[in-house]
Design a protein around this motif. Structure first.
Motif, PDB file in Angstrom:
ATOM      1  N   GLU A  53       0.833  -1.203   0.000  1.00 10.53           N
ATOM      2  CA  GLU A  53       0.000   0.000   0.000  1.00 10.53           C
ATOM      3  C   GLU A  53       0.865   1.250   0.000  1.00 10.53           C
ATOM      4  OE1 GLU A  53      -3.058   2.371   2.906  1.00 10.53           O
ATOM      5  OE2 GLU A  53      -3.176   0.183   2.898  1.00 10.53           O
ATOM      6  N   ASN A  54       0.467   2.223  -0.823  1.00  5.59           N
ATOM      7  CA  ASN A  54       1.245   3.453  -0.903  1.00  5.59           C
ATOM      8  C   ASN A  54       0.476   4.675  -0.411  1.00  5.59           C
ATOM      9  OD1 ASN A  54      -0.569   3.875  -2.961  1.00  5.59           O
ATOM     10  ND2 ASN A  54       0.949   4.042  -4.592  1.00  5.59           N
ATOM     11  N   ALA A  55      -0.656   4.459   0.258  1.00  4.56           N
ATOM     12  CA  ALA A  55      -1.463   5.588   0.714  1.00  4.56           C
ATOM     13  C   ALA A  55      -1.237   5.919   2.188  1.00  4.56           C
ATOM     14  CB  ALA A  55      -2.940   5.320   0.459  1.00  4.56           C
ATOM     15  N   ALA A  56      -1.184   4.921   3.043  1.00  2.00           N
ATOM     16  CA  ALA A  56      -1.072   5.148   4.490  1.00  2.00           C
ATOM     17  C   ALA A  56       0.355   4.862   4.953  1.00  2.00           C
ATOM     18  CB  ALA A  56      -2.055   4.263   5.239  1.00  2.00           C
ATOM     19  N   PRO A  57       1.118   5.888   5.343  1.00  2.15           N
ATOM     20  CA  PRO A  57       2.500   5.680   5.790  1.00  2.15           C
ATOM     21  C   PRO A  57       2.621   4.734   6.983  1.00  2.15           C
ATOM     22  CG  PRO A  57       2.071   8.011   5.421  1.00  2.15           C
ATOM     23  CD  PRO A  57       0.746   7.303   5.307  1.00  2.15           C
ATOM     24  N   ALA A  58       1.586   4.622   7.797  1.00  2.00           N
ATOM     25  CA  ALA A  58       1.641   3.738   8.966  1.00  2.00           C
ATOM     26  C   ALA A  58       1.861   2.281   8.560  1.00  2.00           C
ATOM     27  CB  ALA A  58       0.368   3.867   9.792  1.00  2.00           C
ATOM     28  N   VAL A  59       1.418   1.915   7.369  1.00  2.00           N
ATOM     29  CA  VAL A  59       1.604   0.541   6.888  1.00  2.00           C
ATOM     30  C   VAL A  59       3.089   0.201   6.848  1.00  2.00           C
ATOM     31  CG1 VAL A  59       1.364  -0.975   4.874  1.00  2.00           C
ATOM     32  CG2 VAL A  59      -0.551   0.476   5.568  1.00  2.00           C
ATOM     33  N   ARG A  60       3.896   1.109   6.342  1.00  2.00           N
ATOM     34  CA  ARG A  60       5.339   0.854   6.218  1.00  2.00           C
ATOM     35  C   ARG A  60       5.983   0.654   7.589  1.00  2.00           C
ATOM     36  NH1 ARG A  60       4.031   4.646   2.295  1.00  2.00           N
ATOM     37  NH2 ARG A  60       4.874   6.430   3.372  1.00  2.00           N
ATOM     38  N   GLY A  61       5.632   1.476   8.560  1.00  2.00           N
ATOM     39  CA  GLY A  61       6.169   1.321   9.907  1.00  2.00           C
ATOM     40  C   GLY A  61       5.736   0.012  10.554  1.00  2.00           C
ATOM     41  N   ASP A  62       4.478  -0.342  10.352  1.00  3.92           N
ATOM     42  CA  ASP A  62       3.971  -1.602  10.902  1.00  3.92           C
ATOM     43  C   ASP A  62       4.697  -2.794  10.301  1.00  3.92           C
ATOM     44  OD1 ASP A  62       2.165  -0.332  12.568  1.00  3.92           O
ATOM     45  OD2 ASP A  62       0.447  -0.613  11.222  1.00  3.92           O
ATOM     46  N   ILE A  63       4.989  -2.741   9.011  1.00  7.93           N
ATOM     47  CA  ILE A  63       5.700  -3.842   8.360  1.00  7.93           C
ATOM     48  C   ILE A  63       7.098  -3.996   8.944  1.00  7.93           C
ATOM     49  CG2 ILE A  63       6.784  -4.551   6.182  1.00  7.93           C
ATOM     50  CD1 ILE A  63       4.235  -3.430   4.783  1.00  7.93           C
ATOM     51  N   VAL A  64       7.806  -2.894   9.118  1.00 14.09           N
ATOM     52  CA  VAL A  64       9.167  -2.949   9.681  1.00 14.09           C
ATOM     53  C   VAL A  64       9.134  -3.531  11.092  1.00 14.09           C
ATOM     54  CG1 VAL A  64      11.118  -1.538  10.461  1.00 14.09           C
ATOM     55  CG2 VAL A  64      10.072  -1.098   8.235  1.00 14.09           C
ATOM     56  N   ARG A  65       8.181  -3.091  11.904  1.00 10.61           N
ATOM     57  CA  ARG A  65       8.068  -3.612  13.271  1.00 10.61           C
ATOM     58  C   ARG A  65       7.708  -5.098  13.277  1.00 10.61           C
ATOM     59  NH1 ARG A  65       6.359   1.530  13.730  1.00 10.61           N
ATOM     60  NH2 ARG A  65       4.139   1.072  13.432  1.00 10.61           N
ATOM     61  N   TRP A  66       6.811  -5.520  12.398  1.00  6.27           N
ATOM     62  CA  TRP A  66       6.400  -6.923  12.326  1.00  6.27           C
ATOM     63  C   TRP A  66       7.577  -7.807  11.911  1.00  6.27           C
ATOM     64  CZ3 TRP A  66       5.736 -10.374   8.138  1.00  6.27           C
ATOM     65  CH2 TRP A  66       5.032 -11.537   8.450  1.00  6.27           C
ATOM     66  N   LEU A  67       8.334  -7.363  10.906  1.00  5.70           N
ATOM     67  CA  LEU A  67       9.502  -8.143  10.481  1.00  5.70           C
ATOM     68  C   LEU A  67      10.531  -8.244  11.610  1.00  5.70           C
ATOM     69  CD1 LEU A  67       9.953  -6.856   6.824  1.00  5.70           C
ATOM     70  CD2 LEU A  67       9.338  -9.192   7.525  1.00  5.70           C
ATOM     71  N   SER A  68      10.683  -7.191  12.398  1.00  7.51           N
ATOM     72  CA  SER A  68      11.621  -7.231  13.524  1.00  7.51           C
ATOM     73  C   SER A  68      11.187  -8.226  14.591  1.00  7.51           C
ATOM     74  CB  SER A  68      11.787  -5.840  14.133  1.00  7.51           C
ATOM     75  OG  SER A  68      12.446  -5.007  13.215  1.00  7.51           O
ATOM     76  N   CYS A  69       9.893  -8.412  14.738  1.00 10.21           N
ATOM     77  CA  CYS A  69       9.398  -9.432  15.684  1.00 10.21           C
ATOM     78  C   CYS A  69       9.683 -10.836  15.163  1.00 10.21           C
ATOM     79  CB  CYS A  69       7.898  -9.271  15.911  1.00 10.21           C
ATOM     80  SG  CYS A  69       7.453  -7.805  16.852  1.00 10.21           S
ATOM     81  N   LEU A  70       9.556 -11.022  13.848  1.00  6.58           N
ATOM     82  CA  LEU A  70       9.801 -12.344  13.255  1.00  6.58           C
ATOM     83  C   LEU A  70      11.278 -12.733  13.280  1.00  6.58           C
ATOM     84  CD1 LEU A  70       7.506 -12.403  10.096  1.00  6.58           C
ATOM     85  CD2 LEU A  70       7.176 -13.594  12.256  1.00  6.58           C
ATOM     86  N   ALA A  71      12.138 -11.742  13.083  1.00 10.48           N
ATOM     87  CA  ALA A  71      13.580 -12.001  13.035  1.00 10.48           C
ATOM     88  C   ALA A  71      14.303 -10.995  13.937  1.00 10.48           C
ATOM     89  CB  ALA A  71      14.093 -11.904  11.594  1.00 10.48           C
ATOM     90  N   PRO A  72      14.223 -11.193  15.248  1.00  9.82           N
ATOM     91  CA  PRO A  72      14.848 -10.247  16.186  1.00  9.82           C
ATOM     92  C   PRO A  72      16.373 -10.353  16.156  1.00  9.82           C
ATOM     93  CG  PRO A  72      13.979 -12.125  17.374  1.00  9.82           C
ATOM     94  CD  PRO A  72      13.564 -12.297  15.934  1.00  9.82           C
ATOM     95  N   GLU A  73      17.023  -9.282  16.541  1.00 12.48           N
ATOM     96  CA  GLU A  73      18.489  -9.253  16.542  1.00 12.48           C
ATOM     97  C   GLU A  73      19.100 -10.084  17.659  1.00 12.48           C
ATOM     98  OE1 GLU A  73      20.240  -5.405  16.301  1.00 12.48           O
ATOM     99  OE2 GLU A  73      19.056  -4.843  14.551  1.00 12.48           O
ATOM    100  N   ASP A  74      18.372 -10.331  18.712  1.00  8.55           N
ATOM    101  CA  ASP A  74      18.937 -11.002  19.892  1.00  8.55           C
ATOM    102  C   ASP A  74      18.607 -12.495  19.962  1.00  8.55           C
ATOM    103  OD1 ASP A  74      16.254 -10.802  20.397  1.00  8.55           O
ATOM    104  OD2 ASP A  74      16.486  -9.882  22.365  1.00  8.55           O
ATOM    105  N   ALA A  75      18.475 -13.155  18.804  1.00  7.11           N
ATOM    106  CA  ALA A  75      18.059 -14.559  18.792  1.00  7.11           C
ATOM    107  C   ALA A  75      19.232 -15.537  18.835  1.00  7.11           C
ATOM    108  CB  ALA A  75      17.194 -14.836  17.566  1.00  7.11           C
ATOM    109  N   GLY A  76      20.447 -15.051  19.009  1.00  4.65           N
ATOM    110  CA  GLY A  76      21.600 -15.934  19.141  1.00  4.65           C
ATOM    111  C   GLY A  76      22.041 -16.604  17.852  1.00  4.65           C
ATOM    112  N   TYR A  77      21.997 -15.885  16.747  1.00  2.00           N
ATOM    113  CA  TYR A  77      22.413 -16.437  15.460  1.00  2.00           C
ATOM    114  C   TYR A  77      23.913 -16.710  15.435  1.00  2.00           C
ATOM    115  CZ  TYR A  77      17.966 -14.227  14.208  1.00  2.00           C
ATOM    116  OH  TYR A  77      16.662 -13.840  14.178  1.00  2.00           O
ATOM    117  N   ALA A  78      24.318 -17.738  14.724  1.00  2.00           N
ATOM    118  CA  ALA A  78      25.738 -18.032  14.533  1.00  2.00           C
ATOM    119  C   ALA A  78      26.367 -17.034  13.564  1.00  2.00           C
ATOM    120  CB  ALA A  78      25.921 -19.460  14.007  1.00  2.00           C
ATOM    121  N   HIS A  79      25.600 -16.602  12.554  1.00  2.99           N
ATOM    122  CA  HIS A  79      26.122 -15.670  11.549  1.00  2.99           C
ATOM    123  C   HIS A  79      25.898 -14.236  12.017  1.00  2.99           C
ATOM    124  CE1 HIS A  79      27.171 -13.981   7.675  1.00  2.99           C
ATOM    125  NE2 HIS A  79      26.041 -13.296   7.689  1.00  2.99           N
ATOM    126  N   ASP A  80      26.993 -13.582  12.398  1.00  2.00           N
ATOM    127  CA  ASP A  80      26.919 -12.169  12.793  1.00  2.00           C
ATOM    128  C   ASP A  80      28.156 -11.425  12.311  1.00  2.00           C
ATOM    129  OD1 ASP A  80      28.842 -13.166  14.476  1.00  2.00           O
ATOM    130  OD2 ASP A  80      27.903 -12.470  16.325  1.00  2.00           O
TER     131      ASP A  80
END
Length: 138
Positions: A53-80
């Motif tokens: 969607e290109n009309a509501a800017p809140a969509v973009r922020g929500d997507i970034v936050r949702w992706l951060s929940c799916l792949a958090p930085e503190d999950a103990g990945y071997a590749h860093d």
């Protein structure tokens, strides 16, 4: 049948969606191809492409936050190798994808009314990202 190709550069400032619809539209107009298929490829493993969607800017922020929940930085990945946002960026790019295929008719992408094309930056710092574009048609 004709073909055109191009590499577009997109500057990012950190995590977020950068709309590239206008840049792609202008390139299609310059191509002179009226009907065909457009293929876009993000040439990176820590950024991606999406149609959203290109009309509501809140969509973009929500997507970034949702992706951060799916792949958090503190999950103990071997590749860093490049820091704690490295592996999460790869996972987010895998989830959202790096290619798009869009029909073109009458010299215009057949996107819906509220659809825009976005480069999604998954890293904390800004980058210069490359999008390879290929248009085939008549």
């Amino acid at each position: 049948m004709r073909q055109c190709s191009n590499v577009m550069t997109v500057a990012t400032t950190g995590p977020g969606l950068v709309e590239i619809t206008r840049q792609v539209t202008e390139w299609i107009e310059q191509s002179g191809i009226d009907e065909g298929v457009l293929t876009l490829l993000c040439r990176h493993t820590s950024a991606s492409l999406t149609i959203q969607e290109n009309a509501a800017p809140a969509v973009r922020g929500d997507i970034v936050r949702w992706l951060s929940c799916l792949a958090p930085e503190d999950a103990g990945y071997a590749h860093d190798d490049e820091g704690p946002d490295d592996m999460p960026a790869h996972l987010k790019a895998m989830l959202t994808g790096v290619t798009l295929s869009i029909p073109v008719n009458d010299g215009r992408m057949m996107l819906g009314t509220w659809q825009g094309i976005y480069l999604v930056e998954h890293r904390r710092r800004g980058h210069r990202r490359e999008i390879a574009a290929h248009l085939i048609g008549e």
